[in-house]
Design a protein around this motif. Structure first.
Motif, PDB file in Angstrom:
ATOM      1  N   HIS A 170       1.868   6.420  -7.109  1.00  0.00           N
ATOM      2  CA  HIS A 170       0.786   7.304  -7.566  1.00  0.00           C
ATOM      3  C   HIS A 170       1.053   8.769  -7.247  1.00  0.00           C
ATOM      4  O   HIS A 170       0.375   9.650  -7.777  1.00  0.00           O
ATOM      5  N   PRO A 188      -7.617   4.521   0.483  1.00  0.00           N
ATOM      6  CA  PRO A 188      -8.393   4.885  -0.710  1.00  0.00           C
ATOM      7  C   PRO A 188      -9.664   5.630  -0.336  1.00  0.00           C
ATOM      8  O   PRO A 188     -10.258   5.400   0.726  1.00  0.00           O
ATOM      9  N   GLY A 244       0.818  -1.212   0.000  1.00  0.00           N
ATOM     10  CA  GLY A 244       0.000   0.000   0.000  1.00  0.00           C
ATOM     11  C   GLY A 244       0.847   1.256   0.000  1.00  0.00           C
ATOM     12  O   GLY A 244       0.544   2.226  -0.710  1.00  0.00           O
ATOM     13  N   LEU A 257       2.361   1.756  -3.454  1.00  0.00           N
ATOM     14  CA  LEU A 257       1.408   2.314  -4.416  1.00  0.00           C
ATOM     15  C   LEU A 257       1.165   3.797  -4.161  1.00  0.00           C
ATOM     16  O   LEU A 257       1.006   4.578  -5.108  1.00  0.00           O
ATOM     17  N   ARG A 258       1.143   4.204  -2.903  1.00  0.00           N
ATOM     18  CA  ARG A 258       1.006   5.643  -2.620  1.00  0.00           C
ATOM     19  C   ARG A 258       2.185   6.413  -3.207  1.00  0.00           C
ATOM     20  O   ARG A 258       2.014   7.508  -3.764  1.00  0.00           O
ATOM     21  N   LEU A 305      -5.313  -0.933  -7.598  1.00  0.00           N
ATOM     22  CA  LEU A 305      -5.957  -1.429  -6.384  1.00  0.00           C
ATOM     23  C   LEU A 305      -6.944  -2.550  -6.674  1.00  0.00           C
ATOM     24  O   LEU A 305      -7.484  -3.163  -5.750  1.00  0.00           O
ATOM     25  N   TYR A 330      -2.844   2.549   2.166  1.00  0.00           N
ATOM     26  CA  TYR A 330      -3.073   3.411   1.007  1.00  0.00           C
ATOM     27  C   TYR A 330      -4.119   4.488   1.291  1.00  0.00           C
ATOM     28  O   TYR A 330      -4.042   5.590   0.759  1.00  0.00           O
ATOM     29  N   VAL A 371      -3.526  -3.429   2.784  1.00  0.00           N
ATOM     30  CA  VAL A 371      -3.275  -2.502   1.674  1.00  0.00           C
ATOM     31  C   VAL A 371      -4.130  -1.255   1.831  1.00  0.00           C
ATOM     32  O   VAL A 371      -3.641  -0.116   1.713  1.00  0.00           O
TER      33      VAL A 371
END
Length: 261
Positions: free
Chosen positions: A95, A211, A88, A91-92, A190, A209, A205
């Motif tokens: 992104h 979301p 997670g 990915l942050r 995701l 992250y 995750v």
């Protein structure tokens, strides 16, 4: 040694240390060239190791990178929550990379990625929907309509699944296969992690992250689109088994829920 074959490229281990990849099609060749430009710039901005390919042969095209160690993720293992948290955070970071700078360094731009996406949705409508039972076609068409309005504004991996997350059993050792990286919707990365992975992993995750509700909704849309690609691959390669298993997945995910909610 040749790795299990990918749809787009062949990968061979050389001298136990190098991975050499060659494209299976002209489109895949373009993706490999983009990777060779993008990844040297992107890799230092990420908190986990990633492949950094360089072109070592032009005709035929061959790219080479150091082997990223580890085995494909088993998200149901004992360390799944700690690995999920670190994925997670990865990915942050991915992104959060400035998308305009990434495009200048080889990332597929949003307009091109969106056009390819819309062309794919057109193929899904024309070639996959007619193969579905009649009572599923309305829901399938509604899914494709939703998928045509997704954002393309973030640096994304574009094909994130457990086979592309490597671990040593206790922690992640790297993320591989950036051939589909583009300026796109962060929720695509995701899709599996929140909807296809084991629930403890998915929750970890999501906790790392963080979301939004919109991210969760779009991640489920991307997850539901996953098996549609398998159907087209089966059609394109004349492999009925892929068509059948893809259609089973399409039907199953049209009514499935979200693991991380």
């Amino acid at each position: 040694m040749e790795f299990s074959g990918g749809w787009d490229s062949r990968a061979v281990l050389v001298d136990g240390h190098w991975v050499e990849r060659s494209p299976r099609s002209p489109e895949a060749a373009g993706s490999l060239r983009r990777e060779a430009v993008l990844m040297p710039w992107l890799a230092p901005r990420l908190p986990l190791p990633v492949p950094v390919p360089e072109i070592v042969g032009a005709d035929p095209l061959v790219v080479r990178h150091e082997l990223v160690p580890g085995e494909p993720l088993d998200e149901s293992g004992e360390a799944s929550e700690s690995i999920g948290r670190l994925l997670g955070l990865f990915l942050r970071a991915l992104h959060g990379v400035p998308v305009d700078e990434a495009v200048r360094h080889g990332l597929q731009p949003a307009a091109e990625a969106r056009r390819e996406h819309e062309d794919l949705l057109d193929r899904f409508r024309a070639e996959v929907v007619p193969l579905l039972p009649a009572d599923y076609r309305t829901a399938a068409s509604a899914l494709l309509a939703t998928a045509s309005g997704l954002p393309f504004d973030t640096v994304v991996h574009g094909d994130l699944g457990p086979e592309h997350v490597l671990t040593d059993g206790a922690s992640p050792t790297g993320v591989i296969d950036f051939g589909d990286a583009h300026a796109g919707d962060p929720a695509i990365d995701l899709a599996w992690a929140l909807n296809g992975a084991a629930p403890p992993f998915a929750r970890a995750v999501a906790a790392a992250y963080r979301p939004s509700g919109g991210d969760l909704d779009r991640a489920l849309t991307w997850h539901r689109l996953g098996p549609w690609h398998e159907v087209l691959h089966g059609i394109d390669t004349g492999t009925p088994a892929y068509v059948r298993s893809g259609l089973d997945g399409v039907l199953g995910r049209l009514t499935g829920g979200c693991a991380a909610s």
